[in-house]
Design a protein around this motif. Structure first.
Motif, short mmCIF file in Angstrom:
data_model
loop_
_atom_site.label_atom_id
_atom_site.label_comp_id
_atom_site.label_asym_id
_atom_site.label_seq_id
_atom_site.Cartn_x
_atom_site.Cartn_y
_atom_site.Cartn_z
N GLN A 263 0.86 -1.20 0.00
CA GLN A 263 0.00 0.00 0.00
C GLN A 263 0.89 1.25 0.00
O GLN A 263 2.11 1.16 0.17
N LYS B 45 -0.86 -7.01 18.80
CA LYS B 45 -1.29 -8.08 17.90
C LYS B 45 -1.95 -9.23 18.68
O LYS B 45 -2.89 -9.83 18.19
N ILE C 79 1.53 7.36 6.92
CA ILE C 79 0.31 7.52 6.13
C ILE C 79 -0.86 6.82 6.85
O ILE C 79 -0.69 5.73 7.38
N LYS D 26 -1.58 -2.81 4.89
CA LYS D 26 -1.91 -3.63 3.72
C LYS D 26 -2.87 -4.76 4.06
O LYS D 26 -3.62 -5.21 3.21
N1 AQP Z 1 0.94 3.65 6.97
C1 AQP Z 1 2.25 3.65 6.85
N2 AQP Z 1 2.92 4.82 6.76
C2 AQP Z 1 4.27 4.83 6.63
N3 AQP Z 1 5.04 3.71 6.60
C3 AQP Z 1 4.41 2.53 6.70
N4 AQP Z 1 4.85 1.25 6.70
C4 AQP Z 1 3.80 0.42 6.81
N5 AQP Z 1 2.65 1.13 6.88
C5 AQP Z 1 3.00 2.43 6.82
C6 AQP Z 1 6.26 0.86 6.56
O1 AQP Z 1 6.31 -0.18 5.59
C7 AQP Z 1 7.19 -1.22 6.00
C8 AQP Z 1 6.37 -2.49 6.02
O2 AQP Z 1 6.58 -3.30 7.08
P1 AQP Z 1 5.82 -4.67 7.33
O3 AQP Z 1 5.35 -5.27 6.07
O4 AQP Z 1 6.73 -5.50 8.15
O5 AQP Z 1 4.54 -4.39 8.17
P2 AQP Z 1 3.79 -3.18 8.74
O6 AQP Z 1 4.64 -2.07 9.18
O7 AQP Z 1 2.87 -3.77 9.76
O8 AQP Z 1 3.00 -2.74 7.43
P3 AQP Z 1 1.50 -2.92 7.12
O9 AQP Z 1 1.24 -2.46 5.73
O10 AQP Z 1 0.67 -2.31 8.20
O11 AQP Z 1 1.36 -4.49 7.13
P4 AQP Z 1 0.43 -5.48 7.94
O12 AQP Z 1 -0.96 -5.09 7.53
O13 AQP Z 1 0.83 -6.82 7.44
O14 AQP Z 1 0.69 -5.30 9.40
C9 AQP Z 1 7.79 -0.77 7.34
O15 AQP Z 1 9.04 -0.12 7.10
C10 AQP Z 1 6.78 0.23 7.85
O16 AQP Z 1 7.33 1.19 8.72
#
Ligand code: AQP
Length: 334
Positions: free
Chosen positions: A18, A114, A188, A200
């Motif tokens: 995303q 979580k 974001i 995502k």
């Molecule tokens: N909303 C966001 N704004 C800025 N940075 C973001 N990142 C994730 N969401 C945002 C950065 O993207 C990387 C992805 O890390 P990840 O896949 O280990 O999981 P996450 O941070 O938990 O990302 P998601 O998209 O929210 O995944 P899910 O839904 O699976 O938990 C990191 O560098 C993060 O900082």
């Protein structure tokens, strides 16, 4: 002079990344890959800390790798690989888990969040030791720099603690890494719930801008983004979280200041502003999406590139792991 090592990764936890992943991680990785000896992993072992369907996980892993490449991470320049293809990650994680205090792991806020979401009984021990595996990811490569979002800061702190603990108990072995935390403005939020981080794997996709979404879907999501009744394009995170979020995205993708965008849309309505943002996002996403889909049409070629990169990663990782086994006193095969 040899370049300093950099490590970062993302979980293959959705069919598409995303815009938060793109702005918060991929754009910075792309900018940093020349100055550093960079390792970018698709961290599938982290993804299985919550239940995954086997066939879908494989597909999501390829899709995540394809999006890294499409966004400008070059597999000939950076080491772009799948975590589970380098067994040293799991091996070092075990050793580090023997040095991690139970209470220390319990203090990790991501686990608290979580495990609340999934319920204590359906939370795995793997979810609990997630930060230890992350420490192994980082320490295996003698990493100096770890670009992460501020939500990951606590895990990098634990990584530093474990590196220092190992070094003082067994002798200098690990480089102690520094987190590079993005500015708050790089975070974001969900377009429909602009006080929650965009994710995502969010339950509702309505407020999430996916890189691989059809461009018309992306455009519609932007035009329907939540704003407010005030009608002025002005950055105020507290009072106007929706508009502030759209301004953050606009500024991040164009490299412009928030003020110059506010000036451009002064006296004009949200409709105009959203149309402007829609054009910016579509122009940014279109080539990335097209390239990722093209790469995914030839999975065998993608797998070959990933395997080559995994070999490179293994070579670096095995060097550290051998030193660790030696220091800890594990009897090596003669
Ligand atoms: N909303 C966001 N704004 C800025 N940075 C973001 N990142 C994730 N969401 C945002 C950065 O993207 C990387 C992805 O890390 P990840 O896949 O280990 O999981 P996450 O941070 O938990 O990302 P998601 O998209 O929210 O995944 P899910 O839904 O699976 O938990 C990191 O560098 C993060 O900082």
């Amino acid at each position: 002079m040899t370049k300093a090592r950099l490590f970062s990764g993302m979980q293959p936890s959705a069919d598409s990344l995303q815009i938060g992943n793109y702005i918060g991680a991929l754009m910075q990785w792309r900018d940093m890959q020349d100055a550093y000896d960079a390792f970018f992993a698709v961290v599938d072992l982290h993804a299985i800390t919550v239940p995954q369907d086997a066939a879908q996980l494989r597909d999501k892993t390829r899709r995540t790798a394809a999006q890294y490449i499409a966004a400008g991470i070059e597999p000939d320049k950076s080491t772009l690989y799948v975590q589970s293809q380098v067994p040293a990650h799991a091996e070092l994680a075990w050793i580090l888990s023997t040095l991690t205090g139970f209470g220390e792991a319990q203090r990790m806020t991501q686990f608290k969040d979580k495990s609340q979401r999934y319920g204590a009984d359906s939370s795995s021990v793997g979810l609990f030791t997630y930060p230890v595996l992350m420490a192994a990811d980082i320490l295996l490569y003698q990493t100096k720099v770890v670009p992460v979002g501020d939500d990951q800061k606590q895990h990098v702190e634990l990584t530093r603690t474990l590196a220092e603990r190992f070094n003082s108990r067994f002798g200098e072995t690990f480089q102690v890494p520094d987190p590079v935390i993005q500015k708050e403005t790089a975070r974001i939020y969900d377009l429909q719930a602009p006080t929650s981080k965009m994710s995502k794997s969010a339950e509702s996709q309505a407020g999430v801008l996916y890189l691989l979404d059809d461009i018309n879907v992306t455009a519609k999501k932007i035009m329907r983004a939540v704003t407010d009744n005030d009608g002025t394009v002005r950055y105020d995170r507290e009072a106007k979280p929706g508009v502030a979020n759209l301004l953050t995205i606009y500024a991040a993708l164009t490299g412009r200041t928030v003020e110059s965008i506010e000036d451009e849309y002064a006296g004009r309505g949200y409709g105009d502003f959203k149309k402007g943002l829609r054009d910016v996002v579509v122009a940014e996403f279109e080539p990335v999406r097209a390239r990722a889909l093209e790469l995914l049409e030839d999975p065998a070629e993608l797998d070959r590139a990933l395997a080559q990169n995994a070999d490179r990663a293994s070579e670096a990782a095995e060097e550290t792991l051998a030193a660790v086994y030696e220091r800890v006193g594990l009897l090596r095969r003669g």
